[in-house]
Design a protein around this motif. Sequence first.
Motif, PDB file in Angstrom:
ATOM      1  N   TYR A 281      32.714  -1.991   4.006  1.00 33.31           N
ATOM      2  CA  TYR A 281      33.238  -0.681   3.987  1.00 33.31           C
ATOM      3  C   TYR A 281      33.034   0.219   5.343  1.00 33.31           C
ATOM      4  O   TYR A 281      34.154   0.512   5.993  1.00 33.31           O
ATOM      5  CB  TYR A 281      32.492   0.160   2.979  1.00 33.31           C
ATOM      6  CG  TYR A 281      32.662  -0.460   1.625  1.00 33.31           C
ATOM      7  CD1 TYR A 281      33.819   0.148   0.831  1.00 33.31           C
ATOM      8  CD2 TYR A 281      31.819  -1.275   0.958  1.00 33.31           C
ATOM      9  CE1 TYR A 281      34.190  -0.392  -0.442  1.00 33.31           C
ATOM     10  CE2 TYR A 281      32.061  -1.693  -0.272  1.00 33.31           C
ATOM     11  CZ  TYR A 281      33.078  -1.353  -1.000  1.00 33.31           C
ATOM     12  OH  TYR A 281      33.419  -1.914  -2.161  1.00 33.31           O
ATOM     13  N   THR A 282      32.019  -0.070   6.067  1.00 30.66           N
ATOM     14  CA  THR A 282      31.929   0.423   7.451  1.00 30.66           C
ATOM     15  C   THR A 282      32.754  -0.187   8.399  1.00 30.66           C
ATOM     16  O   THR A 282      33.478   0.639   9.100  1.00 30.66           O
ATOM     17  CB  THR A 282      30.395   0.642   7.868  1.00 30.66           C
ATOM     18  OG1 THR A 282      29.989  -0.811   7.847  1.00 30.66           O
ATOM     19  CG2 THR A 282      29.368   1.567   7.044  1.00 30.66           C
ATOM     20  N   ALA A 283      32.817  -1.248   8.497  1.00 32.92           N
ATOM     21  CA  ALA A 283      33.722  -2.014   9.220  1.00 32.92           C
ATOM     22  C   ALA A 283      35.383  -1.537   9.233  1.00 32.92           C
ATOM     23  O   ALA A 283      36.019  -1.211   9.855  1.00 32.92           O
ATOM     24  CB  ALA A 283      33.899  -3.438   8.862  1.00 32.92           C
ATOM     25  N   LEU A 284      35.565  -1.428   7.732  1.00 33.18           N
ATOM     26  CA  LEU A 284      36.814  -0.919   7.465  1.00 33.18           C
ATOM     27  C   LEU A 284      37.086   0.517   7.922  1.00 33.18           C
ATOM     28  O   LEU A 284      38.056   0.894   8.408  1.00 33.18           O
ATOM     29  CB  LEU A 284      37.134  -0.911   6.145  1.00 33.18           C
ATOM     30  CG  LEU A 284      37.546  -1.995   5.275  1.00 33.18           C
ATOM     31  CD1 LEU A 284      37.841  -1.888   3.784  1.00 33.18           C
ATOM     32  CD2 LEU A 284      38.606  -2.673   5.885  1.00 33.18           C
ATOM     33  N   TRP A 285      36.093   1.493   7.715  1.00 32.33           N
ATOM     34  CA  TRP A 285      36.247   2.821   8.200  1.00 32.33           C
ATOM     35  C   TRP A 285      36.390   2.638   9.551  1.00 32.33           C
ATOM     36  O   TRP A 285      37.109   3.685  10.458  1.00 32.33           O
ATOM     37  CB  TRP A 285      34.904   3.644   7.818  1.00 32.33           C
ATOM     38  CG  TRP A 285      35.263   5.008   7.913  1.00 32.33           C
ATOM     39  CD1 TRP A 285      34.240   5.831   8.818  1.00 32.33           C
ATOM     40  CD2 TRP A 285      36.199   5.766   7.334  1.00 32.33           C
ATOM     41  NE1 TRP A 285      34.840   7.071   8.857  1.00 32.33           N
ATOM     42  CE2 TRP A 285      35.942   7.133   8.052  1.00 32.33           C
ATOM     43  CE3 TRP A 285      37.245   5.650   6.592  1.00 32.33           C
ATOM     44  CZ2 TRP A 285      36.802   8.227   7.733  1.00 32.33           C
ATOM     45  CZ3 TRP A 285      37.823   6.784   6.125  1.00 32.33           C
ATOM     46  CH2 TRP A 285      37.685   7.848   6.871  1.00 32.33           C
TER      47      TRP A 285
ATOM     48  N   VAL B 243      47.748   0.179   2.686  1.00 34.29           N
ATOM     49  CA  VAL B 243      46.353  -0.282   2.249  1.00 34.29           C
ATOM     50  C   VAL B 243      46.763  -1.702   1.474  1.00 34.29           C
ATOM     51  O   VAL B 243      45.960  -2.737   2.143  1.00 34.29           O
ATOM     52  CB  VAL B 243      45.858   0.500   1.092  1.00 34.29           C
ATOM     53  CG1 VAL B 243      44.476  -0.123   0.648  1.00 34.29           C
ATOM     54  CG2 VAL B 243      45.353   1.859   2.012  1.00 34.29           C
ATOM     55  N   ALA B 244      47.522  -2.005   0.704  1.00 34.12           N
ATOM     56  CA  ALA B 244      47.917  -3.144   0.088  1.00 34.12           C
ATOM     57  C   ALA B 244      48.298  -4.154   0.874  1.00 34.12           C
ATOM     58  O   ALA B 244      47.741  -5.389   0.748  1.00 34.12           O
ATOM     59  CB  ALA B 244      48.852  -2.751  -1.231  1.00 34.12           C
TER      60      ALA B 244
ATOM     61  N   ALA C  42      37.923  -7.700  -0.555  1.00 36.39           N
ATOM     62  CA  ALA C  42      37.441  -6.971  -1.915  1.00 36.39           C
ATOM     63  C   ALA C  42      37.262  -5.490  -1.720  1.00 36.39           C
ATOM     64  O   ALA C  42      37.600  -4.741  -2.314  1.00 36.39           O
ATOM     65  CB  ALA C  42      36.209  -7.765  -2.250  1.00 36.39           C
ATOM     66  N   ALA C  43      36.678  -5.027  -0.599  1.00 43.84           N
ATOM     67  CA  ALA C  43      36.490  -3.715  -0.063  1.00 43.84           C
ATOM     68  C   ALA C  43      37.621  -2.753  -0.030  1.00 43.84           C
ATOM     69  O   ALA C  43      37.510  -1.745  -0.567  1.00 43.84           O
ATOM     70  CB  ALA C  43      35.578  -3.609   1.200  1.00 43.84           C
TER      71      ALA C  43
END
Lengths: 327, 304
Positions: A83-87, A281-282, A299-300
């Motif tokens: 999640y942090t990597a995505l952010w 996002v998709a 998955a995140a």
Amino acid sequence: MIKILNAALAIVAGVGGMLALFWILNLLVERLPGRWEERIKPYVFIGPAIAIVGLFLVYPAVQTVIFSFADKNSQKWVGFENYTALWDDENFRAALVNNLLWILVVPAASVLVGLLIAVLADRLRPGNEKIAKSVIFMPMAISFVGASTIWRFIYDTRFAEGDEQIGLLSAITTGLGFDPVAWLRLDSWNVNDFLLMVIMIWLQAGFAMVLLSAAVKGVPDDTLEAARIDGANELQIFFRVVVPQIWPTVIVVFTTVLILVMKVFDIVYVMTGGNADTDVVANIFVEEMIEFGDDGRAAAVVVVLMIAVIPVMIYQVRRFRMQEAGR
Amino acid sequence: MTQAAPTVDVDPMGGDDQKPPPAQRFTLGSVAVRVTVLLLCLLWLIPTIGLLVSSFRSEEDVKEDGWWTVFASPLEFSQWTLDSYDSVIFDQGMGSAFLNSIVVTVPATIIPIMIAAFAAYAFTFMRFPGRDLLFILVVGLLVVPLQVAFVPLLRLFSQYEINGTFLAVWLAHTGFGMPLAIYILRNYMASLPVEIIESAAVDGASHFRTFWSLVVPMSVPALAAYAIFQFLWVWNDLLVALIFLGAGENEVVTITLRDLIGDLGQEWHLLTAGAFISMVLPLAVFFALQRYFVRGLTAGSVKG
């Protein structure tokens, strides 16, 4: 040939197998003493459906949440790292903003265009009304990939000296004496995003129109007459009498298109591949899963989508409850 | 929420012949209305017409100038050709992809309907503990993005080695279509007269019998509407096919079309014919069964 045989076999086996299952279970249940028969029979009827929903939606959803806390092969726990990597990923944040734009623009525009056509076509002669509505409804049957192909012939641009434009939009702009523009690379003011949204609106307006038209036609004539006798003009009647009565349908259409838009993927994937700041996002999900093979990150991304859908879900359930209370 | 509204049987696609000629009521604006509708219809049609016209032009023509130039001399028959169709169907594999799409779509449409119909019957006419809770679960699942299912299902399917087979896509579409199928069918069945079902029970008919000889025949409009919905959705799907079927000998039309766009890039003439082939069947089904589709849509959503 083998394939067709295969499909026929699947239909026979699938349908036949399910029928046999229902039939046998039903027979077994009927053998039970009366009280038990009544108790168990409903579960025979819903059982297969619930099993399928459980296996193909509920179980994977739970698994996906678990995977989102593990590494790319789900071998090691990594906590919130995905999640942090995505952010921290600039591309993902840009995609979130783009999704937000899609959500703000597409459902509202689909409702507006659909309503406009529903109301205007209602005033045509029945035959013409039918033709007009079929024309607007038609894109509903076209796939996103097909639509993207169609719209390439609108948005394509040629730059070489002496080349004729084969994209309609470019032909119009150069015909008016402007320089050719690379439409889908035009990322200032998100112009390219809006151009992609136009495709979605083109596809969805017909759906909105059909539902809204049914609602408009359902408005009782006597309330319209009463307003007319009171001296209201057509615009006033529309906004004060018609709109309030069709509002529930507006909300239904809005939510349905909204859900679709949250998952929008094909159009962006095929038209721009998410380049030039058009990512959603998709599409990032597909990139992470297929191109990078990073199941944890993918998955995140889905979990983020799922969280975004929760308010809509709550709303759906509440709407359903209100409906049931009124039955 | 609008369930209180009288169930007026309006046909939202028009064709209501009893309607008073509205043109008389809106004389002032009637010309403006007609012009606006005409313009909107043109706007909606032009993109598709462009594609159709292009698909019958030769390779050089498609690449050299805009499709609208044919309207300068539409009767010059030498400019029309079926070459693009020929090459896309036989050389680019669109023909076999078309077959694959049919093979994928038909079972993936029929099987979920049947399972959902049984469930919808139970949700409507049977009383049992957990009924409301289970149905609310179904309503909630309506909005879950189906991407949640991909990673776990892909692993599950690879355990049983069915990835890339038709079975995998059939199963996936059956699962993903189920909530909507149950929802639409239950909404419709709830509008059927309960007395008939009750009197059947009094006469000693079992649920199984009532389902087959009463409820299924009466639910034909909703069954047809859902069938069209599922058919369009499966036929037009790219994502599920991309992930569970992929490219290769089993690929479906949407994948072939995507490959034409991606790999060839400059082969515009092939793209047009390919896109049109991918649209033929859904458009035909759609227009043939449009009435049912609209009725099913509006029965589920407008009348609540």
